[in-house]
Scaffold this motif. Structure first.
Motif, PDB file in Angstrom:
ATOM      1  N   ALA A   1       0.819  -1.213   0.000  1.00 51.73           N
ATOM      2  CA  ALA A   1       0.000   0.000   0.000  1.00 51.73           C
ATOM      3  C   ALA A   1       0.855   1.266   0.000  1.00 51.73           C
ATOM      4  O   ALA A   1       0.312   2.376   0.090  1.00 51.73           O
ATOM      5  CB  ALA A   1      -0.930  -0.005   1.207  1.00 51.73           C
ATOM      6  N   GLY A   2       2.178   1.102  -0.062  1.00 52.90           N
ATOM      7  CA  GLY A   2       3.065   2.262  -0.118  1.00 52.90           C
ATOM      8  C   GLY A   2       3.395   2.860   1.234  1.00 52.90           C
ATOM      9  O   GLY A   2       3.905   3.980   1.323  1.00 52.90           O
ATOM     10  N   ILE A   3       3.117   2.117   2.304  1.00 55.55           N
ATOM     11  CA  ILE A   3       3.414   2.605   3.652  1.00 55.55           C
ATOM     12  C   ILE A   3       4.750   2.023   4.078  1.00 55.55           C
ATOM     13  O   ILE A   3       4.954   0.804   4.034  1.00 55.55           O
ATOM     14  CB  ILE A   3       2.311   2.187   4.640  1.00 55.55           C
ATOM     15  CG1 ILE A   3       0.972   2.807   4.224  1.00 55.55           C
ATOM     16  CG2 ILE A   3       2.662   2.584   6.071  1.00 55.55           C
ATOM     17  CD1 ILE A   3      -0.215   2.282   5.008  1.00 55.55           C
ATOM     18  N   ASP A   4       5.688   2.889   4.458  1.00 54.55           N
ATOM     19  CA  ASP A   4       7.011   2.388   4.819  1.00 54.55           C
ATOM     20  C   ASP A   4       7.360   2.581   6.285  1.00 54.55           C
ATOM     21  O   ASP A   4       8.381   2.061   6.754  1.00 54.55           O
ATOM     22  CB  ASP A   4       8.089   3.047   3.949  1.00 54.55           C
ATOM     23  CG  ASP A   4       8.056   4.574   4.019  1.00 54.55           C
ATOM     24  OD1 ASP A   4       7.395   5.125   4.934  1.00 54.55           O
ATOM     25  OD2 ASP A   4       8.685   5.216   3.164  1.00 54.55           O
ATOM     26  N   THR A   5       6.515   3.322   7.025  1.00 56.49           N
ATOM     27  CA  THR A   5       6.769   3.572   8.442  1.00 56.49           C
ATOM     28  C   THR A   5       5.457   3.486   9.210  1.00 56.49           C
ATOM     29  O   THR A   5       4.410   3.950   8.717  1.00 56.49           O
ATOM     30  CB  THR A   5       7.384   4.968   8.669  1.00 56.49           C
ATOM     31  OG1 THR A   5       8.603   5.063   7.919  1.00 56.49           O
ATOM     32  CG2 THR A   5       7.704   5.195  10.149  1.00 56.49           C
ATOM     33  N   VAL A   6       5.502   2.890  10.394  1.00 60.42           N
ATOM     34  CA  VAL A   6       4.316   2.822  11.247  1.00 60.42           C
ATOM     35  C   VAL A   6       4.687   3.264  12.658  1.00 60.42           C
ATOM     36  O   VAL A   6       5.831   3.077  13.103  1.00 60.42           O
ATOM     37  CB  VAL A   6       3.735   1.386  11.307  1.00 60.42           C
ATOM     38  CG1 VAL A   6       3.148   0.983   9.969  1.00 60.42           C
ATOM     39  CG2 VAL A   6       4.777   0.393  11.770  1.00 60.42           C
TER      40      VAL A   6
END
Length: 542
Positions: free
Chosen positions: A44-49
């Motif tokens: 989904a293009g999320i690289d940091t949480v």
């Protein structure tokens, strides 16, 4: 505990701090991030949480809350309490009986001062309770708490009961009403009706009722003749002195006046006496109304066997300004405790009307596990959980399955339309639930790994006020499974099911009300439909 933004490469095993959508996957806060979740986030293009990672010396939120709750109520029934399973770091404690709550306020404050991660909230000391009312909640605020704080909380709670429900010990009451010349019978009856309502609300029976002239000798005779375990006197004219008719009549009958007047408004003109070991309460004029007054406080404690003397009545002044109080409705509205959160009534609908055709002549629900038929085992686990009503839906004339349920508390519902599909069985089971049911747990009867603690975790997650009205079990990896719990708001939709239409579409249509609870391993997915599945499962179990 480490709480910080983490790159996906460092986030495996951490707990998601904020809900996220990753394509079609909705990840709620608190979800443990494993390879499938991280892959979906990356796609989904999320690289940091933002996530929390437990460190050495941390205790996870559910374990921490459960340990403190166990220390508060190691033997819940002895304290007239029941304890729910943990969910998102919270454990609720409920009244197991009507009564009065006693709370050690100083030790509650001490527990809450141990660490900001640990909290305990309770109802006030001397709160009046109905069965099932929530009395306290343990909540771990972040995702974990230090072991040192949990151990300290356990030691603090172990010293003596920090909270307990004092159930009623008095079972009957006598009521004496006095009349002055010209008193309208309707006025007397209205007052007596309010007093009878109070007696009923306190769980007592009316032993006898007398109406006598408003004179001390007549009151004395009535007191001497009263048979109830507590005597209540409602005088036609308000008691205005220790030497007035009511107190004087009690003393003439051999009683002793304990206290005249109280610092609670309304309720100032109460008097408390004792005769032959029985309490005698002179009710204030405001007791003719069902609205809360100081007499209610005195009666609640006396009925629960708690001591009440002059000093304790004097201490009721703090909080004793009751006029227009919004927190406690009148007894005629069901009692103030009815407005409080309560333990939900959960019923289980066990779907056991399938034909088991894939078993090639055998009946999968009668397959033995440690010598017990699967259907018996599943129903027995439900009975060990917080489920309070079990409905098992069977085909007509299914005597073998009926015998398997004979030793369980399940109620049988026969579905003459079982051949049409599972939807008809689910509809029949939900339709058979009593009107006081808050939620129905839909249970597939062929799932051998579901156990009572799993059921309790699902029940603990149910909170329709927080929009958690559908609770769905998942495997440890998040794959949806069974059982599924539905709040009452969905009963109409469930009873309208037919054919092979199951409850899945109800879940699909209302995602905003759904919460998922991960059960250990594949317990939520393991169903055994074929001889090969049974053989493989038994081999894996050893």
């Amino acid at each position: 505990m480490k709480f910080a933004p983490l790159p996906l490469g460092e986030a495996e095993g951490a707990l998601l701090a904020h809900s996220l959508s990753a394509g079609a996957l909705r990840l709620k806060k608190g979800r443990r991030l494993g390879p499938p979740e991280l892959a979906a986030l990356a796609a989904a293009g999320i690289d940091t949480v933002v996530a929390a990672r437990l460190e050495a010396g941390d205790v996870g939120e559910d374990e921490a809350a459960a340990r403190i709750a166990h220390a508060l109520a190691p033997e819940p029934e002895a304290l007239s309490l029941s304890v729910a399973a943990p969910f998102t770091g919270r454990v609720n404690l409920y009244a197991g009986a009507p009564g009065v709550l006693r709370v050690d306020a100083a030790r509650v404050a001490a527990l809450n001062a141990l660490d900001e991660a640990v909290t305990l909230a309770t109802l006030p000391d001397y709160a009046r309770l109905s069965p099932r009312q929530m009395v306290a909640t343990v909540k771990i605020i972040p995702y974990a708490a230090p072991e040192t704080a949990i151990t300290a909380a356990e030691r603090l709670a172990d010293q003596a009961p920090l909270l307990r429900v004092c159930p009623p010990v008095l079972a009957s009451a006598s009521v004496i009403a006095t009349e002055t010349p010209g008193t309208k019978p309707s006025v007397t009856e209205k007052g007596l009706q309010a007093v009878r309502q109070r007696i009923t609300a306190l769980g007592m029976a009316l032993a006898d009722a007398q109406t006598v002239p408003h004179t001390a000798p007549e009151v004395a005779k009535a007191v001497a003749a009263a048979t109830g375990e507590i005597v209540l006197i409602l005088t036609a004219s308000a008691t205005s002195d220790r030497a007035d008719v009511g107190p004087a009549g009690v003393e003439a009958a051999g009683g002793r006046l304990v206290r005249f007047g109280m610092p609670v408004d309304p309720g100032n003109l109460l008097f408390l006496a004792e005769r032959a070991g029985r309490p005698v309460v002179g009710l204030p004029g405001c007791a003719r109304s069902p609205k809360l007054n100081g007499a209610d406080w005195v009666l609640e404690r006396l009925v629960a066997g708690l001591p009440v003397d002059g000093a304790q009545i004097a201490a009721m002044g703090v909080g004793g300004l009751l006029k227009e109080i919004p927190a406690r409705p009148a007894p005629r509205a069901g009692g103030w405790a009815e407005a409080l959160p309560r333990r939900p009534r959960i019923a289980a609908v066990v779907l056991a009307a399938g034909a088991a055709r894939r078993m090639r002549g055998a009946d999968k629900l009668l397959e033995p596990i440690a010598g017990t038929p699967l259907l018996t085992r599943v129903t027995t686990e439900l009975a060990r959980s917080g489920v309070e009503d079990i409905v098992a839906v069977l085909r007509p004339e299914d005597e073998a399955r009926r015998r398997a349920l004979a030793t369980t508390p399940a109620r049988l519902v026969i579905n003459p339309r079982a051949e049409e599909g599972m939807g008809t069985s689910l509809a029949a089971g939900v339709a058979a639930l009593p009107p006081e049911t808050d939620a129905a747990l839909v249970v597939m009867a062929d799932m051998p790994e579901i156990a009572a603690p799993d059921i309790d975790r699902l029940i603990a997650a149910f909170d329709p006020e927080e929009d958690r009205a559908i609770v769905r079990a998942t495997a440890a990896d998040g794959t949806p499974g069974h059982p599924v719990l539905f709040g009452r708001r969905f009963f109409e939709a469930l009873t309208a099911l037919d054919g092979d239409r199951g409850a899945r579409e109800v879940v699909r249509e209302h995602p905003e009300f759904c919460v998922e609870v991960a059960l250990p391993g594949r317990a939520a997915l393991t169903d055994l439909d074929t001889p090969e599945a049974w053989a493989a499962w038994r081999a894996a179990a050893g």
